[in-house]
Scaffold this active site. Structure first.
Site, PDB file in Angstrom:
ATOM      1  N   GLY A  44      27.606 -14.745 -11.575  1.00  0.00           N
ATOM      2  CA  GLY A  44      28.322 -14.198 -10.472  1.00  0.00           C
ATOM      3  C   GLY A  44      29.216 -14.939  -9.784  1.00  0.00           C
ATOM      4  O   GLY A  44      29.315 -16.192 -10.234  1.00  0.00           O
ATOM      5  N   ALA A  46      28.569 -16.669  -7.003  1.00  0.00           N
ATOM      6  CA  ALA A  46      27.838 -17.755  -6.893  1.00  0.00           C
ATOM      7  C   ALA A  46      27.503 -18.855  -7.830  1.00  0.00           C
ATOM      8  O   ALA A  46      27.686 -20.038  -7.856  1.00  0.00           O
ATOM      9  CB  ALA A  46      26.571 -17.311  -5.910  1.00  0.00           C
ATOM     10  N   GLY A  47      26.976 -18.274  -9.065  1.00  0.00           N
ATOM     11  CA  GLY A  47      26.693 -19.042 -10.138  1.00  0.00           C
ATOM     12  C   GLY A  47      27.716 -19.700 -10.858  1.00  0.00           C
ATOM     13  O   GLY A  47      27.709 -20.881 -11.182  1.00  0.00           O
ATOM     14  N   HIS A 268      25.396   1.193   3.127  1.00  0.00           N
ATOM     15  CA  HIS A 268      27.017   1.180   3.027  1.00  0.00           C
ATOM     16  C   HIS A 268      27.359   2.492   3.502  1.00  0.00           C
ATOM     17  O   HIS A 268      27.067   3.497   3.007  1.00  0.00           O
ATOM     18  CB  HIS A 268      27.591   0.662   1.723  1.00  0.00           C
ATOM     19  CG  HIS A 268      29.202   0.344   1.991  1.00  0.00           C
ATOM     20  ND1 HIS A 268      29.907   1.036   2.705  1.00  0.00           N
ATOM     21  CD2 HIS A 268      29.836  -0.949   1.974  1.00  0.00           C
ATOM     22  CE1 HIS A 268      31.332   0.561   2.622  1.00  0.00           C
ATOM     23  NE2 HIS A 268      31.015  -0.738   2.240  1.00  0.00           N
ATOM     24  N   ARG A 339      28.707  -1.748   9.233  1.00  0.00           N
ATOM     25  CA  ARG A 339      28.046  -0.911   8.428  1.00  0.00           C
ATOM     26  C   ARG A 339      26.951  -0.133   8.946  1.00  0.00           C
ATOM     27  O   ARG A 339      26.844   0.802   8.695  1.00  0.00           O
ATOM     28  CB  ARG A 339      27.951  -1.505   7.231  1.00  0.00           C
ATOM     29  CG  ARG A 339      29.447  -2.001   6.432  1.00  0.00           C
ATOM     30  CD  ARG A 339      29.025  -2.759   5.048  1.00  0.00           C
ATOM     31  NE  ARG A 339      30.306  -3.018   4.692  1.00  0.00           N
ATOM     32  CZ  ARG A 339      30.411  -3.838   3.655  1.00  0.00           C
ATOM     33  NH1 ARG A 339      29.355  -4.356   2.750  1.00  0.00           N
ATOM     34  NH2 ARG A 339      31.801  -4.084   3.015  1.00  0.00           N
ATOM     35  N   HIS A 421      23.392  -0.967  -0.684  1.00  0.00           N
ATOM     36  CA  HIS A 421      24.535  -1.626  -1.233  1.00  0.00           C
ATOM     37  C   HIS A 421      24.502  -2.824  -1.301  1.00  0.00           C
ATOM     38  O   HIS A 421      24.769  -3.691  -2.307  1.00  0.00           O
ATOM     39  CB  HIS A 421      25.727  -1.253  -0.264  1.00  0.00           C
ATOM     40  CG  HIS A 421      27.030  -2.150  -0.493  1.00  0.00           C
ATOM     41  ND1 HIS A 421      27.675  -1.908  -1.530  1.00  0.00           N
ATOM     42  CD2 HIS A 421      27.503  -2.869   0.271  1.00  0.00           C
ATOM     43  CE1 HIS A 421      28.827  -2.740  -1.713  1.00  0.00           C
ATOM     44  NE2 HIS A 421      28.653  -3.505  -0.674  1.00  0.00           N
ATOM     45  N   GLU A 445      23.670 -13.935  -3.198  1.00  0.00           N
ATOM     46  CA  GLU A 445      23.096 -12.784  -2.573  1.00  0.00           C
ATOM     47  C   GLU A 445      21.470 -12.857  -2.794  1.00  0.00           C
ATOM     48  O   GLU A 445      21.004 -12.287  -1.995  1.00  0.00           O
ATOM     49  CB  GLU A 445      23.678 -11.569  -3.293  1.00  0.00           C
ATOM     50  CG  GLU A 445      22.989 -10.322  -2.475  1.00  0.00           C
ATOM     51  CD  GLU A 445      23.585  -8.976  -2.973  1.00  0.00           C
ATOM     52  OE1 GLU A 445      24.570  -8.831  -3.466  1.00  0.00           O
ATOM     53  OE2 GLU A 445      23.000  -7.988  -2.654  1.00  0.00           O
TER      54      GLU A 445
HETATM   55  C1  LIG Z   1      30.471  -2.029  -5.304  1.00  0.00           C
HETATM   56  C2  LIG Z   1      30.615  -3.289  -4.559  1.00  0.00           C
HETATM   57  C3  LIG Z   1      31.661  -3.812  -3.783  1.00  0.00           C
HETATM   58  C4  LIG Z   1      31.554  -4.855  -3.022  1.00  0.00           C
HETATM   59  N1  LIG Z   1      32.572  -5.298  -2.433  1.00  0.00           N
HETATM   60  C5  LIG Z   1      32.484  -6.394  -1.871  1.00  0.00           C
HETATM   61  C6  LIG Z   1      33.775  -6.965  -1.114  1.00  0.00           C
HETATM   62  O1  LIG Z   1      34.875  -6.362  -1.221  1.00  0.00           O
HETATM   63  N2  LIG Z   1      33.580  -8.032  -0.384  1.00  0.00           N
HETATM   64  C7  LIG Z   1      32.474  -8.768  -0.384  1.00  0.00           C
HETATM   65  O2  LIG Z   1      32.377 -10.048   0.265  1.00  0.00           O
HETATM   66  N3  LIG Z   1      31.288  -8.360  -1.039  1.00  0.00           N
HETATM   67  C8  LIG Z   1      31.385  -7.054  -1.690  1.00  0.00           C
HETATM   68  N4  LIG Z   1      30.280  -6.720  -2.299  1.00  0.00           N
HETATM   69  C9  LIG Z   1      29.211  -7.744  -2.442  1.00  0.00           C
HETATM   70  C10 LIG Z   1      29.162  -8.711  -3.555  1.00  0.00           C
HETATM   71  O3  LIG Z   1      30.099  -8.260  -4.469  1.00  0.00           O
HETATM   72  C11 LIG Z   1      28.126  -9.304  -3.872  1.00  0.00           C
HETATM   73  O4  LIG Z   1      27.185  -9.552  -2.934  1.00  0.00           O
HETATM   74  C12 LIG Z   1      28.339 -10.516  -4.812  1.00  0.00           C
HETATM   75  O5  LIG Z   1      29.262 -10.591  -5.814  1.00  0.00           O
HETATM   76  C13 LIG Z   1      26.921 -11.199  -5.372  1.00  0.00           C
HETATM   77  O6  LIG Z   1      27.459 -12.376  -6.121  1.00  0.00           O
HETATM   78  P1  LIG Z   1      26.183 -13.319  -6.577  1.00  0.00           P
HETATM   79  O7  LIG Z   1      27.058 -14.377  -7.475  1.00  0.00           O
HETATM   80  O8  LIG Z   1      25.435 -13.714  -5.745  1.00  0.00           O
HETATM   81  O9  LIG Z   1      25.464 -12.221  -7.808  1.00  0.00           O
HETATM   82  P2  LIG Z   1      25.992 -11.277  -9.180  1.00  0.00           P
HETATM   83  O10 LIG Z   1      27.264 -11.165  -9.039  1.00  0.00           O
HETATM   84  O11 LIG Z   1      25.064  -9.905  -8.996  1.00  0.00           O
HETATM   85  O12 LIG Z   1      25.565 -12.215 -10.389  1.00  0.00           O
HETATM   86  C14 LIG Z   1      24.321 -12.052 -10.704  1.00  0.00           C
HETATM   87  C15 LIG Z   1      24.179 -13.228 -12.020  1.00  0.00           C
HETATM   88  O13 LIG Z   1      22.824 -13.413 -12.429  1.00  0.00           O
HETATM   89  C16 LIG Z   1      22.920 -13.223 -13.534  1.00  0.00           C
HETATM   90  N5  LIG Z   1      21.267 -12.779 -13.559  1.00  0.00           N
HETATM   91  C17 LIG Z   1      20.646 -11.928 -13.177  1.00  0.00           C
HETATM   92  N6  LIG Z   1      19.169 -11.868 -13.214  1.00  0.00           N
HETATM   93  C18 LIG Z   1      19.042 -13.094 -14.187  1.00  0.00           C
HETATM   94  C19 LIG Z   1      17.976 -13.292 -15.055  1.00  0.00           C
HETATM   95  N7  LIG Z   1      16.666 -13.107 -14.523  1.00  0.00           N
HETATM   96  N8  LIG Z   1      18.491 -14.293 -15.818  1.00  0.00           N
HETATM   97  C20 LIG Z   1      19.687 -14.767 -16.075  1.00  0.00           C
HETATM   98  N9  LIG Z   1      20.799 -14.273 -15.388  1.00  0.00           N
HETATM   99  C21 LIG Z   1      20.403 -13.479 -14.506  1.00  0.00           C
HETATM  100  C22 LIG Z   1      23.687 -12.108 -13.991  1.00  0.00           C
HETATM  101  O14 LIG Z   1      23.815 -11.911 -15.456  1.00  0.00           O
HETATM  102  C23 LIG Z   1      24.810 -12.658 -13.204  1.00  0.00           C
HETATM  103  O15 LIG Z   1      25.519 -13.557 -13.806  1.00  0.00           O
HETATM  104  C24 LIG Z   1      30.254  -5.403  -3.105  1.00  0.00           C
HETATM  105  C25 LIG Z   1      29.293  -5.151  -3.803  1.00  0.00           C
HETATM  106  C26 LIG Z   1      29.323  -4.071  -4.584  1.00  0.00           C
HETATM  107  C27 LIG Z   1      28.044  -3.339  -5.028  1.00  0.00           C
END
Ligand SMILES: Cc1cc2nc3c(=O)[nH]c(=O)nc-3n(C[C@H](O)[C@H](O)[C@H](O)COP(=O)(O)OP(=O)(O)OC[C@H]3O[C@@H](n4cnc5c(N)ncnc54)[C@H](O)[C@@H]3O)c2cc1C
Length: 659
Positions: A44, A46-47, A268, A339, A421, A445
């Site tokens: 995602g 972050a990763g 949300h 929110r 959310h 997250e």
């Molecule tokens: C509909 C929606 C709209 C949003 N809009 C906004 C916005 O406008 N602005 C904002 O700031 N935030 C927004 N958010 C929040 C934001 O999108 C997320 O908090 C953020 O994208 C999380 O990013 P992340 O990289 O931490 O995790 P994620 O994007 O959830 O990525 C997780 C990664 O981990 C991998 N993974 C998970 N478990 C495993 C495992 N066991 N083994 C291997 N890989 C694994 C997945 O494949 C993925 O690659 C929104 C959220 C939603 C649901």
């Protein structure tokens, strides 16, 4: 004696801490860097940003994700935007103001020093993404455009239409791809981390499952970073992507990583309401819509009853009979309150019988005023794809004129209702983003770090990219500086063999239950329990009842689950069963934390603790801490460990969005 948590925050005043930290940092010897391997789980925002940055810095990165491409990570769902303190609008924004809004928005439950650092690096993120070619919206003159999000009185949200997450992820993915091409990142798609391997008290690797072949694979490295997202899907219905799960985080928790503030779950306010019991997903209508959309319910109960019965439509109710309840209750912030505040206000109106759809669980989000003022073209430029998404799901186009009363045009309003959310809680990390297991880091997250009890809109992307591009690449070196002299451990070590054996035995256990219930049917029931007892309004009695029901349902899962197929090859039901096993652990953790926190703050609302006006009532004397939980085995209560919060720059006070 209570355990003491070292959050590794450098001494000194808040604005100086990050500079001081960097000045004292031990950096990896560049000669050794090439020998150091880091596993990054997740692609995602972050990763992907962390893997790309670490690769660029010369580390060897193993990067895994469960999707078939990093571009499909849940982050692409992010619609509304990303915050930064650029002050392009010349409206008085600053690093300090972003810092202050975030701490206040989080109801004074975030770690102050972390939030200051986040605000400070926010501007670098925008520069980084622009350099990658992210097509942020621009003003006519070429400047990057901004809009406002909840909890702020300035415009600091950068956006790319309603697809900000997708565009940012494409930017991060292009950097990641460069490193894949350069041989510094090895990408494993359709791989799921099932366990973290601890050798001599340090995270030294993981066990992953190849989701296509079912084979278990061992990976070893000098450090492990998890970036695996939040646990919102514990509630079954949420705005999260269907694949979001908390398996990696929960496995780390079982292995000794503390889990912090699990009860801080974000609901949300602007989601499309639930419309039946066959649904498996809820859809968000971005918070950005609250820039121009006004939220209302009827003033008269008879109008609400007519709307519920379907004998009246929203556009038939004239201006004077509409209750713009957020503007009425919070004149200073109006529709842009945070929110948690907006969600509770919607629930309060619906609980009083003013809901506007057939279930009574919806309020209107109306663009009539802004379309009349700005014209439909401008509104479509800003929110076109969101209007289209709403129409696709509900068959109502919010830009259609529906009525004219006294020369004023009324457009078809959206109907919205709060839904799960985002999760502010997560794996506990210190200032360096290291968990309580040495060598194990958590970013994005899946950690708890920056949002306190409530996250402000557009701050998740900011935090994920801050962690990945600008914080972890610095902080992880403090740990790796010592590791440079250690050879990478072999995956033949007994610790790896034992971890793999346990994962394999778990797969057998789940397949061999051979009961009668599908994973989804049990997950849906867990979701009902979570929403009913651990949802928007919580009570001690309800939480205890919820815990009891979760225990009973977990027993049903252990005894009556049916998983078809075998562990060889692709078996999606088996993967979902693993996720559900961990949602049970998570759900109970959320309830334990909520029960232990006898106060209301941010997204955690205990009905016993509210003001006369129904606002959250904090108890700073007794609960001014991060609640960290240590796993004590299945069926046992986890142990609470407290990290006291210390504020130097901000005066802790009651949140006020009224004036
Ligand atoms: C509909 C929606 C709209 C949003 N809009 C906004 C916005 O406008 N602005 C904002 O700031 N935030 C927004 N958010 C929040 C934001 O999108 C997320 O908090 C953020 O994208 C999380 O990013 P992340 O990289 O931490 O995790 P994620 O994007 O959830 O990525 C997780 C990664 O981990 C991998 N993974 C998970 N478990 C495993 C495992 N066991 N083994 C291997 N890989 C694994 C997945 O494949 C993925 O690659 C929104 C959220 C939603 C649901």
């Amino acid at each position: 004696m209570a355990k003491v948590i070292d959050s590794k925050i450098p001494a000194g005043p808040v604005p100086e801490k990050w500079k001081e930290y960097k000045a004292h940092q031990r950096l990896v010897n560049p000669k050794n860097k090439l020998k150091l391997d880091v596993i990054v789980v997740g692609t995602g925002l972050a990763g992907a940003s962390a893997a790309a940055s670490l690769g660029e810095m010369g580390f060897n990165v193993i990067n895994l994700c469960i999707q078939d491409s990093p571009r499909r990570a849940h982050s692409i769902a992010a619609q509304g935007g990303i915050n930064a303190a650029k002050c392009y609008q010349n409206d008085g924004d600053s690093v300090y103001r972003l810092f202050y809004d975030t701490v206040k928005g989080g109801d004074y439950r975030a770690r102050e020093a972390n939030v200051y650092r986040l605000a400070e690096v926010s501007n670098n993120i925008i520069d980084q993404c622009v350099a990658q070619g992210v097509p942020f919206a621009r003003e006519y003159g070429g400047m990057l455009a901004n809009r406002s999000f909840g909890g702020a009185q300035v415009s600091r949200t950068f956006y790319a239409k309603g697809q900000t997450g997708q565009q940012l992820l494409l930017g991060a993915y292009s950097s990641l791809s460069c490193q894949v091409q350069a041989g510094k990142v090895k990408l494993y798609t359709r791989y799921e981390m099932e366990d973290v391997v601890i050798v001599d008290g340090r995270a030294r690797g993981i066990i992953a499952k190849d989701l296509c072949t079912g084979k278990l694979v061992r990976f070893s490295a000098n450090a492990v970073v998890i970036a695996t997202g939040g646990y919102g899907n514990t509630y079954f219905l949420s705005t999260n992507a269907m694949g979001c799960n908390c398996t990696a985080a929960v496995q780390c928790y079982r292995k000794g990583a503390y889990f912090a503030n699990p009860s801080y779950v974000q609901i949300h306010p602007t989601c499309i309401p639930v419309h039946g019991d066959k649904q498996s997903k809820l859809t968000l209508m971005s918070e950005s819509l609250r820039n121009d959309g006004r939220i209302w319910v009827p003033k008269k109960i008879e109008d609400a009853k007519a709307l519920q019965a379907g004998t009246k439509q929203g556009w038939e109710i004239p201006e004077e009979d509409r209750d713009y309840y957020l503007e009425r209750r919070y004149p200073a912030f109006g529709n842009l309150v945070p929110r948690d505040v907006a969600s509770r206000a919607a629930k309060e109106r619906c609980d009083k019988g003013f809901g506007v759809n057939n279930t009574g669980l919806a309020v209107f989000l109306d663009f009539s005023e802004s379309i009349n003022r700005l014209g439909i073209d401008i509104i479509m430029q800003r929110y076109g794809n969101l209007f289209e998404m709403y129409e696709e799901i509900t068959d109502v186009f919010p830009g259609d004129v529906a009525n004219e009363i006294n020369g004023v045009k009324y457009y078809k309003p959206m109907m919205i209702y709060p839904a799960i959310h985002y999760t502010m809680g997560g794996i506990w990390v210190d200032y360096e983003l290291q968990t309580s297991i040495p060598g194990l880091f958590a970013i994005g997250e899946c950690n708890f770090s920056d949002h306190g009890a409530n996250r402000l809109g557009a701050s998740a992307l900011m935090q994920g990219l801050a962690d990945g591009y600008f914080v972890l690449p610095y902080t992880i070196q403090n740990y790796l500086a010592d590791q440079a002299v250690w050879p990478k451990v072999s995956t033949d070590l007994p610790e790896f063999a034992e971890a793999e054996k346990k994962v394999d035995a778990e797969l057998d256990r789940l397949l061999n239950i051979k009961g009668k219930r599908s994973v989804d049917s049990i997950h849906k029931e867990l979701g009902h329990i979570m929403w009913e007892y651990v949802g928007m309004g919580r009570t001690a009695e309800g939480l205890k009842e919820g815990l009891k029901k979760m225990h009973e349902l977990e027993k049903e899962f252990d005894e009556n689950l049916f998983v078809p197929g075998t562990k060889e090859g692709l078996n999606i039901e088996l993967d979902k069963a693993i996720h559900l096993r961990d949602f049970f652990t998570m759900g109970q953790l959320v309830a334990f934390d909520a029960l232990s926190r006898n106060e209301s703050c941010g997204g955690h609302f205990r009905e016993e603790y509210q003001t006369e006006e129904g606002e959250a009532k904090r108890d700073d004397e007794n609960y001014f801490y991060v609640g960290c939980w240590e796993y004590k085995g299945k069926g046992n209560e986890p142990e609470l460990i407290k990290e006291p919060l210390e504020y130097e720059a901000i005066k802790v006070q009651t949140r006020n969005y009224k004036n």
